[in-house]
Motif scaffolding. Structure first.
Motif, PDB file in Angstrom:
ATOM      1  N   ASP A 212      93.952 -34.254  55.591  1.00  0.00           N
ATOM      2  CA  ASP A 212      94.066 -33.993  56.826  1.00  0.00           C
ATOM      3  C   ASP A 212      92.709 -34.172  57.704  1.00  0.00           C
ATOM      4  O   ASP A 212      92.851 -34.462  58.857  1.00  0.00           O
ATOM      5  CB  ASP A 212      94.659 -32.667  57.118  1.00  0.00           C
ATOM      6  N   LYS A 213      91.736 -33.888  56.995  1.00  0.00           N
ATOM      7  CA  LYS A 213      90.290 -34.381  57.745  1.00  0.00           C
ATOM      8  C   LYS A 213      89.577 -35.131  57.099  1.00  0.00           C
ATOM      9  O   LYS A 213      88.107 -35.410  57.230  1.00  0.00           O
ATOM     10  CB  LYS A 213      89.549 -32.960  57.468  1.00  0.00           C
ATOM     11  N   ILE A 214      90.042 -36.148  56.029  1.00  0.00           N
ATOM     12  CA  ILE A 214      89.285 -37.158  55.484  1.00  0.00           C
ATOM     13  C   ILE A 214      90.050 -38.344  55.810  1.00  0.00           C
ATOM     14  O   ILE A 214      91.206 -38.870  54.973  1.00  0.00           O
ATOM     15  CB  ILE A 214      89.153 -37.029  53.852  1.00  0.00           C
ATOM     16  N   PRO A 215      89.669 -39.157  56.929  1.00  0.00           N
ATOM     17  CA  PRO A 215      90.374 -40.462  56.882  1.00  0.00           C
ATOM     18  C   PRO A 215      90.301 -41.465  56.135  1.00  0.00           C
ATOM     19  O   PRO A 215      91.296 -42.373  56.118  1.00  0.00           O
ATOM     20  CB  PRO A 215      89.784 -40.900  58.533  1.00  0.00           C
ATOM     21  N   ASN A 216      89.269 -41.446  55.565  1.00  0.00           N
ATOM     22  CA  ASN A 216      88.936 -42.566  54.398  1.00  0.00           C
ATOM     23  C   ASN A 216      88.113 -41.821  53.307  1.00  0.00           C
ATOM     24  O   ASN A 216      87.063 -41.431  53.404  1.00  0.00           O
ATOM     25  CB  ASN A 216      88.170 -43.861  54.941  1.00  0.00           C
ATOM     26  N   PRO A 217      88.664 -41.844  52.286  1.00  0.00           N
ATOM     27  CA  PRO A 217      88.009 -41.132  50.926  1.00  0.00           C
ATOM     28  C   PRO A 217      86.960 -41.954  50.656  1.00  0.00           C
ATOM     29  O   PRO A 217      85.942 -41.333  49.809  1.00  0.00           O
ATOM     30  CB  PRO A 217      89.111 -41.196  49.650  1.00  0.00           C
ATOM     31  N   ASN A 218      86.546 -43.020  50.838  1.00  0.00           N
ATOM     32  CA  ASN A 218      85.360 -43.773  50.617  1.00  0.00           C
ATOM     33  C   ASN A 218      84.351 -43.535  51.494  1.00  0.00           C
ATOM     34  O   ASN A 218      83.032 -43.833  51.190  1.00  0.00           O
ATOM     35  CB  ASN A 218      85.509 -45.593  50.747  1.00  0.00           C
ATOM     36  N   LYS A 219      84.607 -42.922  52.527  1.00  0.00           N
ATOM     37  CA  LYS A 219      83.508 -42.535  53.765  1.00  0.00           C
ATOM     38  C   LYS A 219      83.765 -41.138  54.018  1.00  0.00           C
ATOM     39  O   LYS A 219      84.285 -40.725  55.184  1.00  0.00           O
ATOM     40  CB  LYS A 219      83.615 -43.426  55.001  1.00  0.00           C
TER      41      LYS A 219
END
Length: 114
Positions: A68-75
């Motif tokens: 919910d607070k990480i739009p992209n796990p790579n960034k």
């Protein structure tokens, strides 16, 4: 005081009980404190998983707990406060090749969305 009887087949549960409006007792599970960590500068979810759980592949569970607070796990920006997953919920065990393989497969599925 009302008496309460239990049949032999009814288990007795040792959890918090709250009286309901009809006089019965509602059983609520104990709320567990969630462990949190702030992502340090220079760390990724993979490096954090390696440090905490012993294998990089478990990053996916950190992501799932915080998607919910990480739009992209790579960034993931440094300073992000993350809830750490419960090892028992996800069967996190770096010594178990099946556990690592399961996390890797799930991680690959998640990464295909980005």
């Amino acid at each position: 005081m009302d008496s309460v009887s239990f049949s032999e087949k009814e288990p007795i549960v040792a959890q918090s009980a709250i009286p309901s409006q009809r006089g019965a007792v509602a059983v609520l599970p104990q709320e567990q404190e969630m462990e949190k960590i702030t992502l340090p500068e220079g760390k990724t979810l993979r490096l954090l998983a390696l440090d905490i759980f012993g294998d990089r592949e478990f990053w996916v569970y950190i992501y799932l707990e915080n998607k919910d607070k990480i739009p992209n796990p790579n960034k993931v920006p440094a300073g992000t406060v993350l809830v750490l997953p419960d090892r028992s919920v996800y069967s996190i065990n770096a010594a178990d090749p099946h556990s690592v393989a399961k996390a890797k497969s799930l991680g690959n599925e998640v990464l295909m969305r980005f």
